[in-house]
Write an enzyme that holds these catalytic residues in place. Structure first.
Site, PDB file in Angstrom:
ATOM      1  N   GLU A  40      42.711  44.598  57.733  1.00 36.53           N
ATOM      2  CA  GLU A  40      42.067  45.069  58.960  1.00 36.53           C
ATOM      3  C   GLU A  40      41.605  43.930  59.862  1.00 36.53           C
ATOM      4  OE1 GLU A  40      39.090  47.696  57.375  1.00 36.53           O
ATOM      5  OE2 GLU A  40      40.447  49.412  57.385  1.00 36.53           O
ATOM      6  N   GLU A  66      45.354  43.566  35.120  1.00 33.82           N
ATOM      7  CA  GLU A  66      43.971  43.122  35.285  1.00 33.82           C
ATOM      8  C   GLU A  66      43.524  42.195  34.151  1.00 33.82           C
ATOM      9  OE1 GLU A  66      40.555  45.820  33.435  1.00 33.82           O
ATOM     10  OE2 GLU A  66      41.444  46.736  35.212  1.00 33.82           O
TER      11      GLU A  66
END
Length: 311
Positions: free
Chosen positions: A94, A125
């Protein structure tokens, strides 16, 4: 830090985390009316901003350190797995339309790469090797910042990213939602937003995810304010890539200058649609090339450029 190999040890480790705690008072939540569940969830969410407020000094200190490095050409890199990784990628993605940054300036890394944005990548992860490889691909420098994001504060990918970045001389930030986390301890700036047990046991996409989103909003937004990407509370570096943003650009110029529609259109045309430059041409009564030069000499800070034009 690597993942615990013994499943029993790992279970004990998770049970000790606040974010994983079981709440027996909610054991019958699935039998409640929908409106009651919604009220419970809304009440839980309402506690998150106060948890963030308790850590504002640590957040501000991290932002000042990030901004100082980005002013020297450094990059802001988020690294996380699962929800935490997706939130980092979201915040990074963004920044170009909001602040006209280059996509390489704010980067989101997620364990398992782009496929992990929409599906689980098994073992990602837990891989410190993935973290080191992802960061090596960026060729980190001492001007860069790496923000490890993990609700538990124990995710191997996030911790390894911070440790690897620190060894490379980069600034490091650890954002977690448990106290005394390994992630915060590994970083130059530890930020621990303790939001407590979740409505659904261990579902850290809820309060913990909301807390991480709020902090990432602060990290990127306030850093960009410090870098001169705004004028007051106006997004003067917005990139007009669609009709909505073109309309917003014209409105921002109008709010900053009070100029007529015709004058605004002329200014935007003279500056190739650059909002900050257009404002400067109007307020300082200079042409497009002069506005560009003044802004370049002022490091992109519109207030400083206005001061230089007046002087």
């Amino acid at each position: 830090m690597t993942s615990t190999s013994n499943p029993r040890d790992l279970r004990a480790e998770l049970e000790a985390l606040t974010t994983e705690a079981f709440r027996p008072e909610l054991a019958d939540i699935d039998q409640l009316p929908t409106l009651d569940i919604a009220r419970l969830m809304n009440g839980e969410d309402a506690t998150v901003p106060s948890a963030v407020a308790e850590r504002l000094p640590e957040i501000a200190a991290a932002i000042d350190a990030v901004a100082e490095r980005m002013a020297r050409g450094g990059r802001l890199v988020y690294a996380g797995a699962g929800t935490a990784g997706r939130l980092g990628v979201l915040d990074a993605s963004e920044c170009p339309p909001t602040f006209n940054t280059d996509p390489s300036e704010v980067v989101g890394l997620i364990a398992g790469g782009p496929p992990a944005m929409v599906t689980s990548v098994e073992g990602a992860e837990d891989s410190a090797e993935f973290a080191r490889a992802d960061l090596d691909a960026l060729a980190l420098t001492s001007a860069d910042t790496v923000v490890g994001v993990s609700a538990s504060g124990r995710t191997p990918y996030a911790i390894a990213a911070v440790e690897h970045a620190r060894r490379a001389g980069a600034l490091t930030v650890g954002l977690a939602c448990n106290a005394d986390s390994a992630l915060a301890a590994a970083a130059d700036h530890g930020i621990e937003i303790v939001v407590g047990p979740e409505l659904l046991t261990g579902s850290t996409r809820l309060k913990a995810g909301t807390a991480q989103k709020l902090v990432l909003n602060m990290l990127s937004t306030i850093t960009m304010i410090r870098l001169g990407k705004t004028y007051g509370n106006l997004m003067v570096d917005v990139r007009a890539s669609n009709e909505k943003l073109r309309a917003r650009s014209r409105r921002i110029v109008a709010l900053a200058t009070g100029a007529s529609d015709e004058e605004i259109e002329r200014a935007l045309a003279a500056t190739d649609g650059e909002v900050k430059n257009a404002i400067l041409t109007i307020l300082a009564d200079v042409d497009g090339p002069t506005a560009a030069r003044l802004l370049a000499e002022s490091g992109g800070h519109l207030r400083a450029a206005l001061g230089a034009a007046a002087g």
